[in-house]
Design a protein around this motif. Structure first.
Motif, PDB file in Angstrom:
ATOM      1  N   UNK A   1      21.410  46.924  34.362  1.00  0.00           N
ATOM      2  CA  UNK A   1      21.241  45.646  34.711  1.00  0.00           C
ATOM      3  C   UNK A   1      22.689  44.917  35.024  1.00  0.00           C
ATOM      4  N   UNK A   2      23.817  45.603  34.557  1.00  0.00           N
ATOM      5  CA  UNK A   2      25.049  44.758  34.774  1.00  0.00           C
ATOM      6  C   UNK A   2      25.349  44.572  36.397  1.00  0.00           C
ATOM      7  N   UNK A   3      25.946  43.336  36.749  1.00  0.00           N
ATOM      8  CA  UNK A   3      26.346  42.960  37.832  1.00  0.00           C
ATOM      9  C   UNK A   3      27.597  43.775  38.350  1.00  0.00           C
ATOM     10  N   UNK A   4      27.390  44.439  39.368  1.00  0.00           N
ATOM     11  CA  UNK A   4      28.580  45.047  40.083  1.00  0.00           C
ATOM     12  C   UNK A   4      29.601  44.081  40.858  1.00  0.00           C
ATOM     13  N   UNK A   5      30.842  43.693  40.210  1.00  0.00           N
ATOM     14  CA  UNK A   5      31.391  42.752  40.934  1.00  0.00           C
ATOM     15  C   UNK A   5      32.754  43.143  41.488  1.00  0.00           C
ATOM     16  N   UNK A   6      33.248  42.665  42.794  1.00  0.00           N
ATOM     17  CA  UNK A   6      34.747  42.780  43.015  1.00  0.00           C
ATOM     18  C   UNK A   6      35.388  41.563  43.127  1.00  0.00           C
ATOM     19  N   UNK A   7      36.779  41.511  42.642  1.00  0.00           N
ATOM     20  CA  UNK A   7      37.661  40.540  42.738  1.00  0.00           C
ATOM     21  C   UNK A   7      38.917  40.754  43.541  1.00  0.00           C
ATOM     22  N   UNK A   8      39.338  39.992  44.237  1.00  0.00           N
ATOM     23  CA  UNK A   8      40.282  40.381  45.193  1.00  0.00           C
ATOM     24  C   UNK A   8      41.818  41.142  44.663  1.00  0.00           C
ATOM     25  N   UNK A   9      42.159  40.375  43.576  1.00  0.00           N
ATOM     26  CA  UNK A   9      43.380  40.825  42.832  1.00  0.00           C
ATOM     27  C   UNK A   9      43.250  40.582  41.148  1.00  0.00           C
ATOM     28  N   UNK A  10      43.977  41.073  40.483  1.00  0.00           N
ATOM     29  CA  UNK A  10      44.021  41.411  39.197  1.00  0.00           C
ATOM     30  C   UNK A  10      43.871  40.055  38.394  1.00  0.00           C
ATOM     31  N   UNK A  11      44.645  39.099  38.418  1.00  0.00           N
ATOM     32  CA  UNK A  11      44.631  37.900  38.001  1.00  0.00           C
ATOM     33  C   UNK A  11      42.897  37.115  38.084  1.00  0.00           C
ATOM     34  N   UNK A  12      42.310  37.208  39.245  1.00  0.00           N
ATOM     35  CA  UNK A  12      41.069  36.816  39.118  1.00  0.00           C
ATOM     36  C   UNK A  12      40.045  37.726  38.843  1.00  0.00           C
ATOM     37  N   UNK A  13      40.409  38.930  38.783  1.00  0.00           N
ATOM     38  CA  UNK A  13      39.454  39.843  38.316  1.00  0.00           C
ATOM     39  C   UNK A  13      39.506  39.875  36.632  1.00  0.00           C
TER      40      UNK A  13
ATOM     41  N   UNK B   1      55.478  37.286  35.863  1.00  0.00           N
ATOM     42  CA  UNK B   1      54.226  37.973  36.627  1.00  0.00           C
ATOM     43  C   UNK B   1      53.591  36.726  37.162  1.00  0.00           C
ATOM     44  N   UNK B   2      53.679  36.567  38.562  1.00  0.00           N
ATOM     45  CA  UNK B   2      53.366  35.617  39.314  1.00  0.00           C
ATOM     46  C   UNK B   2      51.882  35.645  39.971  1.00  0.00           C
ATOM     47  N   UNK B   3      51.590  36.724  40.445  1.00  0.00           N
ATOM     48  CA  UNK B   3      50.516  36.750  41.289  1.00  0.00           C
ATOM     49  C   UNK B   3      49.760  38.302  40.990  1.00  0.00           C
ATOM     50  N   UNK B   4      50.364  39.035  39.660  1.00  0.00           N
ATOM     51  CA  UNK B   4      49.607  40.066  39.314  1.00  0.00           C
ATOM     52  C   UNK B   4      49.696  40.461  37.980  1.00  0.00           C
ATOM     53  N   UNK B   5      48.784  40.939  37.383  1.00  0.00           N
ATOM     54  CA  UNK B   5      48.948  41.263  35.905  1.00  0.00           C
ATOM     55  C   UNK B   5      49.634  42.703  35.807  1.00  0.00           C
TER      56      UNK B   5
END
Length: 296
Positions: A23-35, A263-267
């Motif tokens: 049942x889990x949602x399959x989610x895509x985020x554009x980059x690691x901070x948002x993910x 670390x500015x825009x990426x983990x």
């Protein structure tokens, strides 16, 4: 900066997964901070894949066929927006997905700036946790719409994370407010700390604009060097996700010494100091506050 070959993206994407179920949602985020922020709100009810990998540059990302497949299979797609993911429209077209990405920065008061004779929007909203509170509201709403049965879980997770964001904001103020404002000056690789600077009254100087794809003219670099010398900036930082050579060149001409990596825009990777957004923000605050203490 040399772009990555398209096929390099065939490596397994960076993923945040809880206890997976059908049942889990399959989610895509554009980059690691948002993910990571999506993962904090979704908890074990979502499986989150980040298209851009740890230490990757979301400005210069080159999507692969594997990324198109992930997008096609996603229940929900999240982007930050405001020009950060200039490659997303091409990827959507290639994937054939019918899902419209959720723009999590919608509702944030955006900074406008002059760059190359044009007015541009600064997309780096997440460098202030006050803005990420808006992200969380938008993420919570999107997950509830996709999975109403687990709405209570998403609300509880979002409320808990909002408190963490408040604590992160308070931590930054505690570290920075005691530093005299005329000492709050730092040299970085590109202009990605505008929202941080506005929130905590820190002046950031950089040879590149809001995108790492821009190029600095010799005249602008020379002007920046003069400004750094006149303002007494003592410390420079390079960034984990882009080329440090230009900022090092400027630092050498001014006598500024290295404060290390931000670390500015990426983990970072999981074994690094910035494997979550919270760790990333606190690490940056520690590094920046220590550097600003050196300024005279």
């Amino acid at each position: 900066m040399q772009k990555r070959l398209l096929l390099l993206g065939l490596a397994l994407p960076f993923a945040f997964a809880g206890a997976a179920s059908a049942k889990d949602l399959n989610v895509v985020a554009s980059f690691t901070v948002l993910a990571d922020v999506v993962h904090q709100v979704g908890g074990d009810k979502v499986k989150v894949t980040s298209l851009v990998q740890p230490n990757g540059d979301p400005h210069e990302f080159q999507p692969s066929p594997a990324d198109a497949k992930h997008l096609k299979a996603a229940d929900v797609v999240f982007v930050s927006g405001e020009g950060l993911e200039g490659w997303m429209d091409r990827l959507i077209s290639a994937s054939g997905t019918k899902n419209k990405p959720v723009t999590v920065s919608e509702g944030i008061k955006l900074n406008q700036m002059e760059e190359g004779g044009k007015t541009v929007t600064d997309p780096h909203v997440w460098n202030s946790p006050v803005n990420v509170k808006v992200w969380v509201k938008n993420i919570e709403a999107a997950l509830k719409a996709a999975d109403p049965e687990d709405a209570a879980v998403f609300t509880a997770n979002a409320d808990s994370y909002q408190k963490k964001l408040d604590a992160m904001d308070a931590f930054a103020h505690q570290k920075i407010d005691k530093i005299p404002e005329d000492r709050r000056k730092v040299l970085t690789s590109h202009d990605a700390f505008g929202y941080f600077g506005a929130e905590y009254k820190v002046k950031f100087l950089s040879p590149l604009g809001v995108s790492t794809e821009t190029e600095a003219s010799a005249a602008n670099v020379a002007k920046l060097i003069d400004q750094i010398k006149s303002e007494g900036v003592k410390t420079y930082f390079f960034e984990n996700s882009n080329d440090p050579r230009l900022v090092k060149q400027v630092a050498k001409a001014t006598g500024a010494t290295s404060g290390g990596e931000l670390y500015v825009e990426s983990l970072s990777k999981q074994d690094g100091p910035a494997s979550t957004y919270e760790k990333m923000f606190r690490f940056n605050v520690e590094q920046l506050s220590a550097a600003m203490q050196k300024n005279s």
